[in-house]
Scaffold this motif. Structure first.
Motif, PDB file in Angstrom:
ATOM      1  N   ASP A 116       0.927  -1.425  -0.149  1.00  0.00           N
ATOM      2  CA  ASP A 116      -0.058   0.060  -0.448  1.00  0.00           C
ATOM      3  C   ASP A 116       0.611   1.354   0.217  1.00  0.00           C
ATOM      4  O   ASP A 116       0.555   2.427  -0.843  1.00  0.00           O
ATOM      5  CB  ASP A 116      -1.124   0.345   0.979  1.00  0.00           C
ATOM      6  CG  ASP A 116      -1.409  -0.922   0.848  1.00  0.00           C
ATOM      7  OD1 ASP A 116      -2.820  -1.590   0.060  1.00  0.00           O
ATOM      8  OD2 ASP A 116      -2.597  -1.185   2.840  1.00  0.00           O
ATOM      9  N   GLN A 117       1.641   1.748   1.045  1.00  0.00           N
ATOM     10  CA  GLN A 117       2.841   2.504   1.382  1.00  0.00           C
ATOM     11  C   GLN A 117       3.610   2.811  -0.442  1.00  0.00           C
ATOM     12  O   GLN A 117       3.475   4.202  -0.476  1.00  0.00           O
ATOM     13  CB  GLN A 117       3.861   2.026   2.643  1.00  0.00           C
ATOM     14  CG  GLN A 117       4.580   3.372   2.551  1.00  0.00           C
ATOM     15  CD  GLN A 117       3.660   4.668   2.882  1.00  0.00           C
ATOM     16  OE1 GLN A 117       2.609   4.735   3.950  1.00  0.00           O
ATOM     17  NE2 GLN A 117       3.606   5.719   2.084  1.00  0.00           N
ATOM     18  N   ALA A 118       3.912   1.343  -0.910  1.00  0.00           N
ATOM     19  CA  ALA A 118       4.177   2.041  -2.713  1.00  0.00           C
ATOM     20  C   ALA A 118       3.582   2.360  -3.414  1.00  0.00           C
ATOM     21  O   ALA A 118       4.421   3.771  -4.001  1.00  0.00           O
ATOM     22  CB  ALA A 118       4.708   0.640  -2.947  1.00  0.00           C
ATOM     23  N   PHE A 119       1.956   2.095  -3.381  1.00  0.00           N
ATOM     24  CA  PHE A 119       1.650   2.780  -3.834  1.00  0.00           C
ATOM     25  C   PHE A 119       0.823   4.289  -3.781  1.00  0.00           C
ATOM     26  O   PHE A 119       0.621   5.658  -4.266  1.00  0.00           O
ATOM     27  CB  PHE A 119      -0.060   2.634  -3.755  1.00  0.00           C
ATOM     28  CG  PHE A 119       0.370   1.218  -5.452  1.00  0.00           C
ATOM     29  CD1 PHE A 119      -0.163   1.174  -7.134  1.00  0.00           C
ATOM     30  CD2 PHE A 119      -0.048  -0.398  -4.551  1.00  0.00           C
ATOM     31  CE1 PHE A 119      -0.333  -0.015  -7.787  1.00  0.00           C
ATOM     32  CE2 PHE A 119      -0.218  -1.173  -5.886  1.00  0.00           C
ATOM     33  CZ  PHE A 119      -0.117  -1.138  -7.009  1.00  0.00           C
ATOM     34  N   ILE A 120       1.388   4.377  -2.288  1.00  0.00           N
ATOM     35  CA  ILE A 120       1.261   5.592  -1.877  1.00  0.00           C
ATOM     36  C   ILE A 120       1.736   6.925  -2.261  1.00  0.00           C
ATOM     37  O   ILE A 120       1.940   8.019  -2.669  1.00  0.00           O
ATOM     38  CB  ILE A 120       0.426   6.166  -0.114  1.00  0.00           C
ATOM     39  CG1 ILE A 120      -0.358   5.288   0.351  1.00  0.00           C
ATOM     40  CG2 ILE A 120       0.706   7.286   0.294  1.00  0.00           C
ATOM     41  CD1 ILE A 120      -0.812   4.757   1.055  1.00  0.00           C
ATOM     42  N   ASP A 121       3.057   6.154  -2.255  1.00  0.00           N
ATOM     43  CA  ASP A 121       4.567   6.880  -2.178  1.00  0.00           C
ATOM     44  C   ASP A 121       4.402   7.851  -4.358  1.00  0.00           C
ATOM     45  O   ASP A 121       4.914   8.058  -5.302  1.00  0.00           O
ATOM     46  CB  ASP A 121       5.654   6.272  -2.381  1.00  0.00           C
ATOM     47  CG  ASP A 121       5.617   5.634  -0.890  1.00  0.00           C
ATOM     48  OD1 ASP A 121       5.249   7.027  -0.118  1.00  0.00           O
ATOM     49  OD2 ASP A 121       6.859   5.114  -0.125  1.00  0.00           O
ATOM     50  N   LEU A 122       3.864   5.977  -4.939  1.00  0.00           N
ATOM     51  CA  LEU A 122       3.506   6.169  -6.815  1.00  0.00           C
ATOM     52  C   LEU A 122       2.823   7.876  -6.238  1.00  0.00           C
ATOM     53  O   LEU A 122       2.557   8.483  -7.492  1.00  0.00           O
ATOM     54  CB  LEU A 122       3.021   5.598  -7.102  1.00  0.00           C
ATOM     55  CG  LEU A 122       2.920   5.976  -8.780  1.00  0.00           C
ATOM     56  CD1 LEU A 122       4.560   5.439  -9.477  1.00  0.00           C
ATOM     57  CD2 LEU A 122       2.373   4.366  -9.048  1.00  0.00           C
ATOM     58  N   GLY A 123       1.844   8.217  -5.517  1.00  0.00           N
ATOM     59  CA  GLY A 123       1.163   8.815  -6.476  1.00  0.00           C
ATOM     60  C   GLY A 123       1.549  10.290  -5.679  1.00  0.00           C
ATOM     61  O   GLY A 123       1.041  11.025  -7.173  1.00  0.00           O
ATOM     62  N   ALA A 124       2.384  10.261  -4.825  1.00  0.00           N
ATOM     63  CA  ALA A 124       3.010  11.589  -4.164  1.00  0.00           C
ATOM     64  C   ALA A 124       4.165  12.028  -5.481  1.00  0.00           C
ATOM     65  O   ALA A 124       3.676  12.710  -5.525  1.00  0.00           O
ATOM     66  CB  ALA A 124       3.670  11.545  -3.134  1.00  0.00           C
ATOM     67  N   ALA A 125       4.370  10.509  -5.722  1.00  0.00           N
ATOM     68  CA  ALA A 125       5.402  11.592  -6.848  1.00  0.00           C
ATOM     69  C   ALA A 125       5.115  11.317  -8.076  1.00  0.00           C
ATOM     70  O   ALA A 125       5.710  12.430  -9.480  1.00  0.00           O
ATOM     71  CB  ALA A 125       6.748  10.160  -7.712  1.00  0.00           C
ATOM     72  N   LEU A 126       3.948  11.697  -8.569  1.00  0.00           N
ATOM     73  CA  LEU A 126       2.521  11.818  -9.413  1.00  0.00           C
ATOM     74  C   LEU A 126       2.200  13.531  -9.267  1.00  0.00           C
ATOM     75  O   LEU A 126       1.302  13.708 -10.481  1.00  0.00           O
ATOM     76  CB  LEU A 126       2.050  10.613 -10.320  1.00  0.00           C
ATOM     77  CG  LEU A 126       2.504   9.248 -10.605  1.00  0.00           C
ATOM     78  CD1 LEU A 126       1.539   8.349 -11.198  1.00  0.00           C
ATOM     79  CD2 LEU A 126       3.813   9.190 -11.872  1.00  0.00           C
ATOM     80  N   GLY A 127       2.673  13.703  -8.607  1.00  0.00           N
ATOM     81  CA  GLY A 127       1.022  15.016  -8.159  1.00  0.00           C
ATOM     82  C   GLY A 127       0.137  14.706  -7.314  1.00  0.00           C
ATOM     83  O   GLY A 127      -0.950  15.456  -7.787  1.00  0.00           O
ATOM     84  N   LEU A 128      -0.007  13.699  -7.163  1.00  0.00           N
ATOM     85  CA  LEU A 128      -1.546  12.892  -6.958  1.00  0.00           C
ATOM     86  C   LEU A 128      -1.478  12.308  -5.408  1.00  0.00           C
ATOM     87  O   LEU A 128      -0.702  12.421  -4.120  1.00  0.00           O
ATOM     88  CB  LEU A 128      -1.746  11.875  -7.548  1.00  0.00           C
ATOM     89  CG  LEU A 128      -2.048  12.004  -9.177  1.00  0.00           C
ATOM     90  CD1 LEU A 128      -2.589  10.439  -9.801  1.00  0.00           C
ATOM     91  CD2 LEU A 128      -3.247  13.083  -9.368  1.00  0.00           C
ATOM     92  N   THR A 129      -3.015  12.084  -4.757  1.00  0.00           N
ATOM     93  CA  THR A 129      -2.799  12.624  -3.210  1.00  0.00           C
ATOM     94  C   THR A 129      -3.725  10.717  -3.153  1.00  0.00           C
ATOM     95  O   THR A 129      -5.007  10.843  -3.206  1.00  0.00           O
ATOM     96  CB  THR A 129      -3.733  13.778  -2.506  1.00  0.00           C
ATOM     97  OG1 THR A 129      -2.927  14.181  -2.556  1.00  0.00           O
ATOM     98  CG2 THR A 129      -3.938  12.803  -1.135  1.00  0.00           C
ATOM     99  N   PHE A 130      -3.055   9.864  -2.931  1.00  0.00           N
ATOM    100  CA  PHE A 130      -3.718   8.921  -2.385  1.00  0.00           C
ATOM    101  C   PHE A 130      -3.873   8.584  -0.732  1.00  0.00           C
ATOM    102  O   PHE A 130      -3.661   8.622  -0.165  1.00  0.00           O
ATOM    103  CB  PHE A 130      -2.846   7.787  -3.093  1.00  0.00           C
ATOM    104  CG  PHE A 130      -2.706   7.320  -4.378  1.00  0.00           C
ATOM    105  CD1 PHE A 130      -3.746   7.776  -5.857  1.00  0.00           C
ATOM    106  CD2 PHE A 130      -2.136   6.436  -5.354  1.00  0.00           C
ATOM    107  CE1 PHE A 130      -3.394   8.415  -6.955  1.00  0.00           C
ATOM    108  CE2 PHE A 130      -2.354   6.867  -7.156  1.00  0.00           C
ATOM    109  CZ  PHE A 130      -2.508   7.262  -7.787  1.00  0.00           C
ATOM    110  N   THR A 131      -5.726   8.730  -0.860  1.00  0.00           N
ATOM    111  CA  THR A 131      -5.729   8.485   0.285  1.00  0.00           C
ATOM    112  C   THR A 131      -6.856   7.130   1.109  1.00  0.00           C
ATOM    113  O   THR A 131      -6.769   6.557   1.674  1.00  0.00           O
ATOM    114  CB  THR A 131      -6.586   9.342   1.464  1.00  0.00           C
ATOM    115  OG1 THR A 131      -7.331   9.666   0.619  1.00  0.00           O
ATOM    116  CG2 THR A 131      -5.671  10.500   1.311  1.00  0.00           C
ATOM    117  N   SER A 132      -7.286   6.603  -0.235  1.00  0.00           N
ATOM    118  CA  SER A 132      -7.954   5.419  -0.363  1.00  0.00           C
ATOM    119  C   SER A 132      -7.317   4.479  -1.412  1.00  0.00           C
ATOM    120  O   SER A 132      -6.792   5.168  -2.249  1.00  0.00           O
ATOM    121  CB  SER A 132      -9.420   5.351  -0.077  1.00  0.00           C
ATOM    122  OG  SER A 132      -9.950   5.532  -1.350  1.00  0.00           O
ATOM    123  N   PRO A 133      -7.343   3.129  -1.682  1.00  0.00           N
ATOM    124  CA  PRO A 133      -7.562   2.214  -2.810  1.00  0.00           C
ATOM    125  C   PRO A 133      -8.167   2.457  -4.157  1.00  0.00           C
ATOM    126  O   PRO A 133      -7.488   2.959  -5.395  1.00  0.00           O
ATOM    127  CB  PRO A 133      -7.915   0.482  -2.643  1.00  0.00           C
ATOM    128  CG  PRO A 133      -7.634   0.834  -0.993  1.00  0.00           C
ATOM    129  CD  PRO A 133      -7.965   2.093  -0.479  1.00  0.00           C
TER     130      PRO A 133
END
Length: 333
Positions: A226-243
């Motif tokens: 999960d943290q890997a996807f959250i980190d990906l979102g941040a790198a893309l300028g997106l906020t992932f707070t839920s799947p």
């Protein structure tokens, strides 16, 4: 069996001194040998295994003769405290595992009868108490069962034989998709680990391709946390707070990224992987780092050289091997 470590001789010395000092006859030596469970109790290197056996309800089983084998014996591949620590587990943290999963994990380390170390050879298999086969792999001077290195063999107990290993073996008994769902739904860990991955697989319509069926291929899958996807979102300028936030990305992009984590190579344990490049089902070649201490790093062509580390390697499923990693592997998008 090659390259046995001094742990074997420590056990033998302890047992020999104990037996000689008590002046027992040869026929009574066997009676005085500790059970498999008592070996764990009496050795500090197996205190986590002891606690796991109690929590998983198998301590009593391994204290007695095996009713399912004519010899009355079990063979146990016993993970050391360090093996459990690789998963962040010790005597006090086993509670993060669901009891059913813990029990099945322990039984995956057990088989019927006495399997002597000199009968273990490259390419051989051994059937566990879960009726799932484990395979033996020789790599250099070392021998592995699945991805776990055998540190010592033939520690004799009153009810069988113990071989010592350096990693906890994990088998889900389900296919890749159902294994991810089990991790996602807290059927393995009390805190879900792969909720974003499951959502991504469903969104990209890849669940059917990764579900086992008769004649279907077997895969090696690198599974981001999960943290890997959250980190990906941040790198893309997106906020992932839920799947569900993964759906902010185009479906085709998610599909390409996920296929970049899947290799159609009959499913390989870490002990069967080597440094170099491997070609996934989609995207660009992945680069594997050196095999070190039972794991390898893996890097996607689009990761800018930043490597993914294996947190939980060598999870055996019915249609492949899953390695849980801490970074999403990007192709050149």
């Amino acid at each position: 069996m090659k390259n046995l470590y001094k742990l074997k001789y420590i056990f033998i010395t302890i047992l020999t001194v104990s037996l000689v000092s008590s002046c027992q006859t040869e026929s009574s030596f066997e009676d005085e040998l500790p059970s498999i469970a008592n070996i764990a109790v009496s050795n500090a290197d197996f205190s986590t295994l002891e606690a796991a056996a109690v929590a998983g309800g198998v301590a009593g089983v391994l204290s007695n003769s095996n009713p399912n084998d004519a010899s009355g014996a079990y063979t146990v591949f016993a993970p050391t405290n360090d093996a459990f620590a690789r998963l962040g587990l010790n005597e006090n943290t086993l509670g993060v595992l669901q009891k059913t999963f813990l029990t099945n994990t322990l039984l995956y380390h057990v088989s019927n009868g006495n399997l002597a170390g000199n009968t273990i050879s490259d390419g051989g298999t051994s059937t566990s108490a879960l009726s799932l086969d484990r395979r033996f792999i020789e790599r250099g001077e070392d021998t592995y069962i699945n991805g776990s290195k055998i540190l010592a063999t033939d520690v004799t107990a009153s009810n069988g034989t113990v071989h010592v290993i350096d990693k906890v073996m994990i088998a889900s008994g389900a296919d890749i998709v159902q294994t991810a769902i089990a991790l996602q739904s807290a059927n393995v860990f009390t805190s879900p680990e792969l909720t974003y991955l499951v959502e991504a697989v469903v969104y990209a319509e890849l669940a059917e391709a990764l579900t086992a069926s008769e004649g279907s291929p077997s895969f090696t899958v690198f599974a981001p946390t999960d943290q890997a996807f959250i980190d990906l979102g941040a790198a893309l300028g997106l906020t992932f707070t839920s799947p569900a936030d993964i759906r902010q990305l185009p479906k085709e992009t998610v599909q390409q990224v996920l296929l970049n984590h899947v290799i159609a190579n009959d499913g390989k344990f870490t002990s069967e992987l080597s440094a170099g490049t491997v070609t996934p089902l989609g995207g660009d070649d992945l680069t594997l780092g050196a095999f070190t201490n039972g794991t390898l790093t893996v890097t996607g062509a689009g990761n800018g050289g930043e490597v993914a580390n294996m947190g939980i390697p060598d999870v055996q499923t019915t249609n492949g091997i899953v390695h849980v990693i801490d970074r999403v592997l990007l192709p050149n998008l």
